[in-house]
Scaffold this motif. Structure first.
Motif, PDB file in Angstrom:
ATOM      1  N   GLY A   1       0.817  -1.199   0.000  1.00 21.35           N
ATOM      2  CA  GLY A   1       0.000   0.000   0.000  1.00 21.35           C
ATOM      3  C   GLY A   1       0.855   1.256   0.000  1.00 21.35           C
ATOM      4  O   GLY A   1       2.007   1.252  -0.417  1.00 21.35           O
ATOM      5  N   ALA A   2       0.223   2.308   0.460  1.00 22.77           N
ATOM      6  CA  ALA A   2       0.965   3.566   0.544  1.00 22.77           C
ATOM      7  C   ALA A   2       1.530   3.673   1.949  1.00 22.77           C
ATOM      8  O   ALA A   2       0.918   3.221   2.913  1.00 22.77           O
ATOM      9  CB  ALA A   2       0.024   4.730   0.263  1.00 22.77           C
ATOM     10  N   PHE A   3       2.693   4.278   2.056  1.00 23.86           N
ATOM     11  CA  PHE A   3       3.283   4.396   3.375  1.00 23.86           C
ATOM     12  C   PHE A   3       4.202   5.596   3.438  1.00 23.86           C
ATOM     13  O   PHE A   3       4.605   6.159   2.429  1.00 23.86           O
ATOM     14  CB  PHE A   3       4.043   3.128   3.755  1.00 23.86           C
ATOM     15  CG  PHE A   3       5.096   2.732   2.765  1.00 23.86           C
ATOM     16  CD1 PHE A   3       6.383   3.229   2.857  1.00 23.86           C
ATOM     17  CD2 PHE A   3       4.782   1.866   1.726  1.00 23.86           C
ATOM     18  CE1 PHE A   3       7.343   2.847   1.941  1.00 23.86           C
ATOM     19  CE2 PHE A   3       5.745   1.502   0.807  1.00 23.86           C
ATOM     20  CZ  PHE A   3       7.026   1.994   0.909  1.00 23.86           C
TER      21      PHE A   3
ATOM     22  N   ILE B   1       7.961   5.308  -3.448  1.00 25.89           N
ATOM     23  CA  ILE B   1       7.171   4.871  -4.613  1.00 25.89           C
ATOM     24  C   ILE B   1       7.172   3.350  -4.718  1.00 25.89           C
ATOM     25  O   ILE B   1       6.635   2.769  -5.641  1.00 25.89           O
ATOM     26  CB  ILE B   1       7.698   5.484  -5.926  1.00 25.89           C
ATOM     27  CG1 ILE B   1       9.060   4.886  -6.285  1.00 25.89           C
ATOM     28  CG2 ILE B   1       7.737   6.987  -5.861  1.00 25.89           C
ATOM     29  CD1 ILE B   1       9.466   5.196  -7.713  1.00 25.89           C
ATOM     30  N   LYS B   2       7.766   2.679  -3.736  1.00 28.18           N
ATOM     31  CA  LYS B   2       7.879   1.205  -3.686  1.00 28.18           C
ATOM     32  C   LYS B   2       8.534   0.678  -4.955  1.00 28.18           C
ATOM     33  O   LYS B   2       7.916   0.001  -5.771  1.00 28.18           O
ATOM     34  CB  LYS B   2       6.508   0.572  -3.510  1.00 28.18           C
ATOM     35  CG  LYS B   2       5.875   0.874  -2.173  1.00 28.18           C
ATOM     36  CD  LYS B   2       4.441   0.473  -2.137  1.00 28.18           C
ATOM     37  CE  LYS B   2       3.631   1.375  -3.036  1.00 28.18           C
ATOM     38  NZ  LYS B   2       2.222   1.027  -3.065  1.00 28.18           N
TER      39      LYS B   2
ATOM     40  N   SER C   1       3.675   5.286   8.885  1.00 27.75           N
ATOM     41  CA  SER C   1       2.228   5.194   8.694  1.00 27.75           C
ATOM     42  C   SER C   1       2.030   4.570   7.324  1.00 27.75           C
ATOM     43  O   SER C   1       2.825   4.773   6.412  1.00 27.75           O
ATOM     44  CB  SER C   1       1.579   6.574   8.769  1.00 27.75           C
ATOM     45  OG  SER C   1       2.076   7.408   7.740  1.00 27.75           O
ATOM     46  N   ALA C   2       0.974   3.804   7.226  1.00 28.77           N
ATOM     47  CA  ALA C   2       0.804   3.076   5.967  1.00 28.77           C
ATOM     48  C   ALA C   2      -0.647   2.688   5.800  1.00 28.77           C
ATOM     49  O   ALA C   2      -1.430   2.666   6.757  1.00 28.77           O
ATOM     50  CB  ALA C   2       1.687   1.826   5.943  1.00 28.77           C
ATOM     51  N   SER C   3      -0.983   2.393   4.602  1.00 26.89           N
ATOM     52  CA  SER C   3      -2.297   1.815   4.309  1.00 26.89           C
ATOM     53  C   SER C   3      -2.092   0.733   3.265  1.00 26.89           C
ATOM     54  O   SER C   3      -1.321   0.889   2.330  1.00 26.89           O
ATOM     55  CB  SER C   3      -3.275   2.869   3.805  1.00 26.89           C
ATOM     56  OG  SER C   3      -2.796   3.442   2.613  1.00 26.89           O
TER      57      SER C   3
END
Lengths: 698, 417
Positions: free
Chosen positions: A431-433, A516-517, A561-563
């Motif tokens: 996800g986004a983090f 951006i992983k 923090s991440a989703s």
């Protein structure tokens, strides 16, 4: 006969048989069906960060905070100075005219006594006064006398294109010889080889005569020397000591022979004796020694000569310990009207090849020399040779590759842009983090034994969505020096010269590059060998296996923090093992979560059947709640919650076919953008239970 | 284990309800008498008894393919704290020459018989039956005691030789039999409890459990075991017209080949296994993660094992009244070595209506049943045939809503000479 008892006997007898048959059967055990409702555990699973990221990629700080440590090779390249293969071959064709037949001498004496025996009265006088001083009278017309000269111990016959015959006559008699007519002729064919008249040979004098043997003249092994006429004035009235053993010596020398054909005993001689320089082409380096990784030395010879030939291939400066690179092969005699052939090869692995030429050479590099010898050993046997006989010889080194080289490597520039896969984020951070901090080190290892200057020109990350992010860095395009590698034991991996370049949030936009992983990273790097070397250093070295390697080391403290962080855990779950009767009618599955992670999540169940065929997904909207965290973002107490999955008729079919269940967990930070911390003792226990309705008797 | 459940169900639900007086031939030896003719006799018996469920309910269950929960509730309403049951089916064909005096000398009785028996009996705690019918969901969060309990299944054929001997003129009848075992299963739960975590997170089992099963093959009469048994009985006069007989029959051992022996005596928490009901514990253990639980929770061995045969011991008292109709009064205590069988005590009488017809009413308590009212009927048909019918619990037929099953035995004797 009373028929009534008989009738009843029959009836009762039949009844007996029927009862017997009934009672002897085992009862049928088919039963009615009914449903049972069972609550049962099915699978236990514990998800830890280490389940998704290998332990080797995790570090634990003193306070237990986890960090992702990832090291990936960004680039790996070698110098090409010694990468080319070396092949060095030699071709020799040896014809008969180069064969040395040697110089052959045939000698014969004509004693005074021999002559006296055939000289009549003067001869008697000489014989009677043997040992006395006496006046020898003159006489004429002595001869003809034939003296056979046998050279068959050297040859039977030689047909020559060229050569010389030298006749030497030494007068050992005490009187002058005059008007000496002589000739040499082949004994069998009678061919006259030489014929001459000598006016006078004084006592003790030597007369020499020669004739060129050419135009295909043949010399036989047996020659007659014919003294056609001999006159003498005697001792001219002076007494001389008469010794009948005094002799005229006639010697015949044949030499400088260029045979057309011969049947002869050949002397030991070299057919081939060549020493050749070979060079290893390098436009940049000056190498004094190379170690051979692989290659072959070979010899391929064909001969029509009726004699064994010994060949030797020698590379004097190629050694393996005390062993010099050489090999010797004997080419057997060719059969009549045929040829003999010999092929042989040897591996030349791990030879050290000195590249400084022959002993005494100064200032030579990249050069070695090779000696090829082809020899006939004298066997004492007659050998048939002709001008058509030949030896074809091919020798050489083939496909020689080198493992390492020593010498001055020269100046070189290496330009490399390499892309490498980054897989650490793909499995975990779906996800986004937002990381609180990221530390990256680019390590460059120089395995070359020469000083290296490097410049990082560009670093770019890309993810699977096509998003790229370039690295901005205060050290970009700056030149950094790396010391030479140090060789340990020759042949073992050298100790590299090291350079570490640190990147963090303060000197770069590193967090943006990683957030951006990225699935790949590209690095543009320039390296300079010997850029500042003023005097060639011949102690430098180069290994073909080890060049320059660049690594990226990433350390990401799990304070983020991440989703949508995706964790997956696979469990074997063969439903038919649990319920071979496939009696499932419905019900629901439950996932009981005991969450020690600081993030909440949703769990979907992915069902797979035989051969890992995907059957279906059981989603749940229920949330597995996050563990309770303190103000520092650390979990201080786990939270229990559960998610339910109703089994409709389709899901029942899936479950019955299931062999594997994947817990597909998506974690989110509960209160974005608040950051939480993952510690080594964080985990998520998932327990899959079934509240199932099973029908008996199926 | 599933087979036992199936057989339990078969016993409770499916078999015809017949009634019979237990008439296993234990006491056959009478006082030495005048010559009697040899005879051929066939005994056929079948029946089922239990201690709670009425025949009517069992009949109702037979007629349905699927049990709703209401059916189960109705069934369970008649089960007390413990359900005992027994089913037996078999026959015995014999030739027998009774003893007699001939010309002043005593001729011993001699006989041969062949018999075949299928027996399925058991005793289960009510909670265990409920687990089997409803599953464990209704017991989530509770610790349920499911023991003690036992069940067994026998299927065998025997060949018996009978004779007698005397000690101080007291005759003893003895039997020697060789038996071929076709199938055997036994399940014993000395004690046990099960706790289901409310969400099904785990099951806690505490079991002292053993299970044995012979190898089964397709043919029902296959040779799976071999055994031998003996029987011994005698009868003597306590006083004039007061006779007492004692005896034991079919006491022996059977060796079963290639069976499975499972033993469990520990508590264990199962966190990844399904129990649809407790009867499936063996199958569950063996089919799912068997390797994991073996040795930790249970031991499983394959090989032969030996069991004691289901023998019978009996004491019978007879008072011969010798009235016109009432010929005797009798009392009996009988024990059978079978799971679920409690010693059965009965009293009865023999009433002759004529030379050819008599009845034997009896009142009993025990066995697989509770209180039973039995009736026997004997008739001599023609010159050589004698026929008898014994119903162990007449209300099971006459008042099926009250009677809880019966055994029925029918005998047919043919006098050879």
């Amino acid at each position: 006969m009373n028929s009534k008892p008989f009738f009843w006997n029959l009836i009762f007898g039949g009844l007996v048989i029927c009862l017997f048959a009934f009672a002897g059967c085992r009862p049928d055990t088919s039963t009615p069906k009914w449903d049972v409702e069972t609550v049962t555990p099915l699978i236990n699973s514990r998800l830890e960060v280490s389940d998704i990221i290998p332990d080797t990629s995790l570090t634990v700080a003193n306070d237990g905070l986890l960090s992702l440590v990832y090291r990936s090779k960004l680039a790996d390249f070698n110098l090409d100075q010694i990468n080319d293969q070396l092949s060095s071959e030699f071709f020799n064709t040896v014809k008969l005219q180069t064969i040395d037949l040697g110089t052959r001498v045939i000698s014969n004496d004509l004693s005074l006594g021999q002559m006296a025996n055939s000289a009549g009265v003067p001869g008697l006088f000489i014989i009677q006064n043997n040992g006395n001083n006496a006046v020898i009278p003159g006489f004429n017309g002595l001869g003809p006398e034939t003296f056979p000269a046998d050279a068959t111990q050297f040859f039977e016959s030689i047909t020559l294109n060229d050569g010389w015959m030298v006749v030497r006559i030494q007068n050992g008699w005490p009187i002058e010889l005059t008007n000496v007519d002589y000739r040499l002729e082949n004994q069998v064919s009678g061919t006259i080889l030489i014929q001459s008249n000598i006016p006078s040979i004084m006592p003790g004098a030597v007369h020499l005569d020669s004739v060129q043997l050419n135009n295909g003249i043949t010399i036989e092994g047996k020659i007659n020397a014919v003294l056609q006429n001999l006159d003498t004035p005697g001792s001219n009235g002076a007494p001389v000591l008469i010794d009948t053993t005094d002799a005229i010596n006639i010697s015949i020398t044949i030499k400088d022979l260029v045979p057309q054909s011969a049947t002869a005993i050949f002397p030991a001689q070299n057919l081939v004796d060549e020493t050749t320089y070979e060079s290893f082409e390098s436009s940049k380096g000056q190498f004094r020694l190379m170690n051979i990784r692989s290659g072959t030395a070979y010899m391929d010879a064909t001969s029509t000569i009726d004699g064994a030939i010994t060949f030797e291939y020698l590379v004097p400066n190629a050694t393996k310990g005390s062993q010099v690179l050489s090999f010797k092969e004997i080419l057997p005699p060719a059969p009549y009207m045929g040829s003999s052939q010999k092929y042989a090869e040897i591996d030349i692995v791990d030879y050290d090849l000195l590249l400084t030429g022959q002993p005494g050479d100064v200032g030579l590099y990249n050069m070695f020399y090779v000696t090829v010898l082809g020899r006939i050993d004298s066997t004492g046997q007659l050998i048939n040779l002709s001008l058509d006989d030949s030896v074809y010889l091919r020798t050489g080194l083939v496909d020689v590759t080198f493992a390492r080289a020593y010498g001055y490597l020269g100046e070189d520039t290496i330009q490399s842009t390499e892309t490498t896969t980054v897989d650490v984020f793909n499995d975990f951070l779906d996800g986004a983090f937002d990381f609180d901090d990221v530390i990256v080190t680019i390590d460059i290892e120089n395995y070359i034994g020469a000083p290296l200057d490097v410049r990082v020109n560009n670093v770019n990350s890309s993810n699977d969505d096509g998003v790229s992010k370039g690295l901005t860095w205060t050290q970009m395009a700056s030149t950094h020096s790396i010391p030479p590698a140090q060789e340990n034991q020759p042949g073992t991996k050298p100790t590299p010269g090291m350079l570490s370049l640190g990147l963090d949030k303060n000197n770069s936009n590193l967090d943006e590059v990683l957030e951006i992983k990225p699935s790949s990273m590209a690095i543009d790097l320039t390296g300079y060998i010997n850029e500042n070397t003023t005097t060639p250093d011949y102690n430098q070295f180069l290994y073909t296996d080890y060049g320059i390697s660049a690594f990226m080391s990433v350390e990401v403290p799990f304070h983020l923090s991440a989703s949508g962080i995706n964790l997956r855990d696979t469990s074997i779950f063969v439903y038919t093992d649990l319920d071979p009767g496939n009696r499932l009618q419905g019900g629901e599955l439950k996932v009981l979560g005991d969450n020690h992670f600081p993030m909440e999540g949703k769990v979907d169940l992915l069902l797979f059947g035989a051969d890992s065929a995907f059957l279906g997904r059981l989603p749940s909207t229920d949330v597995i709640e996050a563990g309770k965290v303190n103000s520092d973002g650390r979990v201080i107490e786990s939270t229990q919650s559960q998610a339910s999955y109703v089994l409709d008729s389709e899901a029942v079919k899936w479950i019955k076919a299931t062999t594997m269940i994947v817990f597909d967990v998506h974690l989110n930070t509960a209160n974005l953008p608040e950051k939480v911390k993952f510690y080594h003792d964080n985990f998520l226990d998932l327990k899959l239970t079934g509240d199932l309705t099973l029908r008996t008797g199926q | 284990m599933r087979k036992i459940l199936a057989l339990v169900a078969a016993v409770m639900l499916q078999l015809p309800l017949l009634a019979q007086h237990d008439t296993t031939d234990v006491i056959g030896t009478k006082a030495v008498r005048a010559r009697q003719n040899p005879y051929l006799e066939l005994k056929v018996m079948a029946g089922v008894e239990n201690n709670g469920i009425s025949s009517l309910k069992l009949l109702n269950f037979i007629q349905t393919d699927f049990l709703e929960n209401s059916d189960k509730d109705e069934l369970m309403s008649e089960v007390g704290d413990r359900l005992r049951f027994g089913y037996e089916q078999g026959f015995e064909l014999s030739y027998y020459q009774p003893s007699f005096y001939s010309l002043g000398s005593y001729v011993k009785a001699t006989g041969f018989s062949i018999y075949n028996r299928f027996i399925n009996t058991g005793q289960l705690e009510k909670k265990l039956v409920e687990l089997g019918l409803y599953g464990n969901k209704r017991f989530a969060g509770q610790t349920v005691d499911i023991g003690p309990g036992a069940a067994e299944l026998w299927y065998y054929t025997g060949l018996k030789y009978s004779s007698e001997f005397t000690i101080d003129s007291l005759p003893f009848r003895f039997d020697v039999a060789l038996m071929i075992g076709h199938a055997h299963t036994s399940y014993g739960l000395k004690e046990g409890s099960i706790y289901t975590e409310p969400d099904g997170a785990y099951l806690d089992l505490d079991l002292n459990y053993s299970y044995r099963e012979s190898m089964t093959e397709g043919q029902s009469l296959s040779f799976q075991g071999f055994g031998a048994s003996i029987g011994l009985s005698t009868e003597f006069e306590l006083a004039k017209d007061h006779l007492l007989s004692v005896g034991v029959s079919e006491l022996g051992i059977m060796n079963w080949r290639d069976g499975q022996i499972l033993e469990a005596d520990s508590n264990f928490r199962f966190e990844g296994i399904t129990f649809d009901n407790i009867f499936d514990i063996t199958d569950s253990l063996l089919t799912y993660n068997g390797d994991l639980y073996e040795d930790r929770f249970f031991t499983l061995e394959s090989g032969e094992y030996t069991t004691i045969t289901p023998f019978t011991a009996q004491v019978r008292y007879v008072y011969n009244i010798r009235k016109k109709w009432l010929k005797n009064l009798n009392a009996e205590i009988r024990y059978r070595h079978l799971a679920g069988y409690i010693p059965k005590t009965s009293v009865g009488a023999l009433i002759n209506f004529s030379d050819r017809h008599s009845i034997e009413p009896s009142l009993a308590y025990g066995g697989f049943n509770a209180l039973t009212l039995g009736l026997g009927y004997n008739a001599r048909v023609f010159k050589r045939w004698t026929w008898n019918l014994n119903i162990s619990n007449l209300p099971a037929i006459a008042a099926p809503g009250w009677g809880t099953g019966t055994f029925v035995e029918m005998g047919l004797r043919f006098s050879v000479i």
